[in-house]
Motif scaffolding. Structure first.
Motif, PDB file in Angstrom:
ATOM      1  N   ILE A 141       0.535  -1.631  -0.016  1.00 34.49           N
ATOM      2  CA  ILE A 141      -0.180  -0.274   0.096  1.00 34.49           C
ATOM      3  C   ILE A 141       0.914   1.521   0.520  1.00 34.49           C
ATOM      4  CG2 ILE A 141      -1.501   1.133   1.253  1.00 34.49           C
ATOM      5  CD1 ILE A 141      -2.932  -1.250   0.070  1.00 34.49           C
ATOM      6  N   PRO A 142       0.663   2.374  -0.968  1.00 35.91           N
ATOM      7  CA  PRO A 142       1.737   2.819  -0.961  1.00 35.91           C
ATOM      8  C   PRO A 142       2.173   4.486  -0.218  1.00 35.91           C
ATOM      9  CG  PRO A 142      -0.338   3.554  -2.716  1.00 35.91           C
ATOM     10  CD  PRO A 142      -0.119   2.510  -2.307  1.00 35.91           C
ATOM     11  N   ASN A 143       0.675   4.069   0.913  1.00 35.14           N
ATOM     12  CA  ASN A 143       0.901   5.556   1.317  1.00 35.14           C
ATOM     13  C   ASN A 143       0.767   4.653   3.120  1.00 35.14           C
ATOM     14  OD1 ASN A 143      -1.611   4.774   0.756  1.00 35.14           O
ATOM     15  ND2 ASN A 143      -2.882   6.441   2.024  1.00 35.14           N
ATOM     16  N   VAL A 144       1.854   3.731   3.660  1.00 35.83           N
ATOM     17  CA  VAL A 144       1.660   3.031   4.821  1.00 35.83           C
ATOM     18  C   VAL A 144       2.061   4.150   5.969  1.00 35.83           C
ATOM     19  CG1 VAL A 144       1.100   1.580   4.391  1.00 35.83           C
ATOM     20  CG2 VAL A 144       3.463   1.915   4.507  1.00 35.83           C
ATOM     21  N   ALA A 145       2.075   3.875   7.264  1.00 36.01           N
ATOM     22  CA  ALA A 145       3.368   4.515   8.397  1.00 36.01           C
ATOM     23  C   ALA A 145       4.507   3.601   8.004  1.00 36.01           C
ATOM     24  CB  ALA A 145       1.835   4.604   9.683  1.00 36.01           C
ATOM     25  N   ARG A 146       5.719   4.007   8.300  1.00 33.79           N
ATOM     26  CA  ARG A 146       6.516   3.626   8.326  1.00 33.79           C
ATOM     27  C   ARG A 146       6.859   4.191  10.178  1.00 33.79           C
ATOM     28  NH1 ARG A 146       6.509   3.465   3.164  1.00 33.79           N
ATOM     29  NH2 ARG A 146       6.037   1.809   2.187  1.00 33.79           N
ATOM     30  N   PRO A 147       7.286   2.801  10.837  1.00 32.91           N
ATOM     31  CA  PRO A 147       7.207   2.179  11.345  1.00 32.91           C
ATOM     32  C   PRO A 147       5.750   2.029  11.416  1.00 32.91           C
ATOM     33  CG  PRO A 147       7.858   3.098  13.298  1.00 32.91           C
ATOM     34  CD  PRO A 147       8.642   3.847  12.325  1.00 32.91           C
ATOM     35  N   SER A 148       5.104   1.166  11.705  1.00 30.26           N
ATOM     36  CA  SER A 148       3.263   1.158  12.055  1.00 30.26           C
ATOM     37  C   SER A 148       3.007   1.298  12.730  1.00 30.26           C
ATOM     38  CB  SER A 148       3.173  -0.683  11.129  1.00 30.26           C
ATOM     39  OG  SER A 148       3.393  -1.549  12.111  1.00 30.26           O
ATOM     40  N   VAL A 149       2.965   2.504  14.012  1.00 32.00           N
ATOM     41  CA  VAL A 149       2.984   2.889  14.959  1.00 32.00           C
ATOM     42  C   VAL A 149       2.367   4.542  14.878  1.00 32.00           C
ATOM     43  CG1 VAL A 149       4.006   1.423  16.330  1.00 32.00           C
ATOM     44  CG2 VAL A 149       5.196   3.782  15.544  1.00 32.00           C
ATOM     45  N   GLY A 150       1.567   4.987  15.650  1.00 35.61           N
ATOM     46  CA  GLY A 150       0.584   5.850  15.985  1.00 35.61           C
ATOM     47  C   GLY A 150       0.641   6.566  16.836  1.00 35.61           C
ATOM     48  N   PRO A 151       0.011   7.843  16.803  1.00 33.57           N
ATOM     49  CA  PRO A 151      -0.282   8.042  18.231  1.00 33.57           C
ATOM     50  C   PRO A 151      -2.047   7.287  18.972  1.00 33.57           C
ATOM     51  CG  PRO A 151      -1.031  10.258  16.840  1.00 33.57           C
ATOM     52  CD  PRO A 151      -0.494   8.704  15.627  1.00 33.57           C
ATOM     53  N   ALA A 152      -2.287   8.192  20.174  1.00 31.07           N
ATOM     54  CA  ALA A 152      -3.730   7.850  20.301  1.00 31.07           C
ATOM     55  C   ALA A 152      -4.600   8.193  20.316  1.00 31.07           C
ATOM     56  CB  ALA A 152      -3.829   8.297  21.612  1.00 31.07           C
ATOM     57  N   PRO A 153      -5.836   7.406  19.619  1.00 35.61           N
ATOM     58  CA  PRO A 153      -6.631   7.885  18.730  1.00 35.61           C
ATOM     59  C   PRO A 153      -7.318   9.201  18.967  1.00 35.61           C
ATOM     60  CG  PRO A 153      -7.369   5.790  19.469  1.00 35.61           C
ATOM     61  CD  PRO A 153      -6.503   6.213  20.015  1.00 35.61           C
ATOM     62  N   ARG A 154      -7.960   9.827  18.027  1.00 34.93           N
ATOM     63  CA  ARG A 154      -9.170  11.130  17.999  1.00 34.93           C
ATOM     64  C   ARG A 154      -9.805  10.783  17.829  1.00 34.93           C
ATOM     65  NH1 ARG A 154     -11.933  14.147  18.997  1.00 34.93           N
ATOM     66  NH2 ARG A 154     -11.687  16.135  18.477  1.00 34.93           N
ATOM     67  N   HIS A 155     -10.078   9.737  16.639  1.00 32.63           N
ATOM     68  CA  HIS A 155     -11.423   9.272  15.928  1.00 32.63           C
ATOM     69  C   HIS A 155     -11.792   7.675  16.669  1.00 32.63           C
ATOM     70  CE1 HIS A 155     -13.032  13.262  15.066  1.00 32.63           C
ATOM     71  NE2 HIS A 155     -11.863  13.527  14.943  1.00 32.63           N
TER      72      HIS A 155
END
Length: 547
Positions: free
Chosen positions: A333-347
């Motif tokens: 998938i072209p637009n993936v988060a690298r690494p596959s982590v993120g902040p606490a969800p907003r929604h």
């Protein structure tokens, strides 16, 4: 260290006293594709993807999933119709029989991770009878970096032998196929089924047991993405409700499409996997271009068929199953988060395929309603996701994934409630991707473009000034207007020609919610109970008249 010696030392803890003549360790995808073709396990499509069949089982078989009951699990696992107990001695005997069956066969061994956050990561070792299954594991689990030392003691191992069938009268299984978790021995046995999703969901069950008990972390059956401003969103839902489709957004970075963890407090999200396992029934390039483009060399398509006379996949063909799928690495998938982590969800989106056509296409939930609907996990099982499901069936699946929960659902609900308290900016939404204008057979399925417009409005802040009003039965807040969506669609009652029939359907569904929740009510707080439908209890049966 010679490759054969390296593989032998890795397999000895699993009972392989003697290494089979051909045991391949961590083959790259190209070599696995070649092996699968050589062994007659699949065929290449015109895009280069490997097409394989899963045989008799084209979905999970939940009634044949077991957990070994021992000192570790006896008091902690939520035993019942979902988590079926298995005898430790019978597990040992079955493992020995599987190892003996595999002793003279060509094997494919893979080492991978589950969990993108280092603090909670599981080191996996997988032994496959089929080359394409090993490619599936390469695609779906997290791949070690090139040159990384993987001579580890595995945190969990899988032995998957579709050709090995159990004898229920001797082995303690229900029938010839099985998937059995042993948390004490850290082994998952899978036999008698070639449905690759059993491996993926088996490890999901492992994480659902370990993360709450060892790391105070919430495991979630959800997809996740993050916007350019760092605003993360998660999408809960069972298979067929749109998790993969709706989280694959060209304007947002995909964290993952199915399984995630949420670290305590303001800690962020992390993907459990390294790939995507998406349904492809009726897949069209114009509707889902990212998934369409991901089906290329190295990807797998399951149980699909060709357009006659070609190597082009006919995605409308459901002659084998409606549960046709593709498995590909997430970086396809072209637009993936690298690494596959993120902040606490907003929604936080709860996706439900409401087969009754009662629930709004979008509604906002306060904490009470969020907790109530999370524990309820209402949706419809969609055709093909499980054996024997031919049309949508209303179901309640706690936490939108009860079949994957080894612990009691309230354990996960408590973790979600704590996260909502510690992240007050998070908003929870209920999204109906099911039917409108009537129930299944009368109304029609929500249009994907309308659902996407609803989510875009939420994610881009377009509803900040919109007025909401409560649904008269379920109490969830419905928006009065959303750009790009017909106003009448926002209130489900307006979409029904027969308003009295809608009222009756809403009351019936409300009673089902209340009846289902009775098993959680004794342990539920007043705050959670406040999220129940306004119909306080099921309609009472007439009292008996005594003579």
């Amino acid at each position: 260290m010679p490759m054969r010696h390296a593989t032998s030392s890795r397999l000895q803890p699993l009972g392989f006293a003697h290494l089979p003549p051909e045991a391949h360790l961590n083959l790259p995808p190209a070599a696995l594709v070649e092996a699968a073709l050589r062994r007659g396990e699949g065929t290449l499509t015109d895009t280069g993807a490997l097409m394989c069949d899963t045989g008799q089982f084209t979905g999970r078989s939940p009634k044949d999933r077991f957990i070994v009951r021992d000192e570790l699990t006896a008091a902690s696992v939520w035993w019942g119709d979902i988590n079926l107990a298995f005898d430790p001695q019978q597990f040992d005997q079955l493992q020995q029989k599987m190892v003996a069956y595999l002793a003279g066969k060509e094997l494919f061994v893979r080492e991978a991770y589950a969990g993108a956050h280092p603090a909670t990561q599981l080191k996996l070792r997988i032994v496959n009878e089929l080359a394409w299954h090993n490619l599936f594991c390469c695609n779906l689990f997290l791949r070690p970096e090139a040159g990384a030392d993987t001579s580890w003691a595995a945190d969990f191992s899988i032995i998957c032998a579709p050709g090995f069938e159990a004898d229920p009268t001797v082995d303690g299984t229900r029938q010839k196929n099985f998937a059995i978790l042993n948390f004490s021995k850290k082994v998952l046995l899978i036999g008698g089924t070639a449905y690759a999703g059993e491996m993926k969901k088996g490890i999901f069950g492992v994480l659902n047991f370990l993360l709450p008990t060892q790391h105070d972390t919430l495991p979630m059956h959800c997809s996740a993405n993050v916007g350019a401003a760092g605003d993360a969103a998660i999408f809960f839902g069972l298979s067929g409700t749109g998790k993969t489709t709706l989280s694959t957004d060209p304007h947002r970075h995909l964290i993952g499409d199915d399984e995630h963890g949420w670290l305590p407090g303001e800690g962020g999200l992390f993907n459990f996997e390294g790939g995507c396992y998406a349904k492809v029934i009726d897949l069209a390039q114009e509707k889902e271009p990212e998934i369409w483009q991901a089906i290329r060399y190295g990807a797998i398509v399951e149980n699909t068929r060709f357009v006659p006379g070609t190597r082009t996949v006919d995605y409308a063909n459901k002659s084998v199953t409606e549960n046709t799928r593709t498995a590909y690495p997430i970086d396809y998938i072209p637009n993936v988060a690298r690494p596959s982590v993120g902040p606490a969800p907003r929604h936080i989106f709860f996706l439900t395929a409401d087969a009754t056509g009662v629930l709004p296409p979008l509604s906002c939930l306060d904490k009470s309603h969020a907790m109530y609907h999370f524990l309820s996990g209402y949706t419809a099982k969609v055709a093909g996701t499980e054996m024997g499901i031919l049309e949508p069936q209303a179901t309640f699946s706690a936490c939108f994934g009860a079949v994957f929960l080894p612990l009691h659902p309230t354990r996960y609900a408590e973790l979600l409630g704590r996260q909502l308290d510690e992240n007050p900016a998070a908003q929870v939404w209920l999204v109906n991707t099911g039917w409108t204008g009537g129930g299944y057979g009368v109304g029609h399925r929500m249009q994907l473009r309308h659902t996407r417009a609803l989510l875009t409005a939420v994610l881009t802040g377009q509803l900040a000034e919109v007025k909401f009003r409560p649904h008269p039965v379920f109490g969830v807040q419905m928006p009065g207007a959303v750009p790009g969506v017909p106003t009448d669609l926002l209130d489900p009652r307006r979409t029904w020609a027969d308003k009295a029939a809608y009222d009756q359907a809403a009351a019936t569904l409300a009673r089902k919610f209340v009846t289902n929740f009775e098993k959680y009510a004794p342990a539920a707080s007043p705050e959670i109970l406040a999220g129940a439908p306004l119909l306080a209890s099921p309609v009472a049966e007439p009292a008996l008249q005594l003579a």
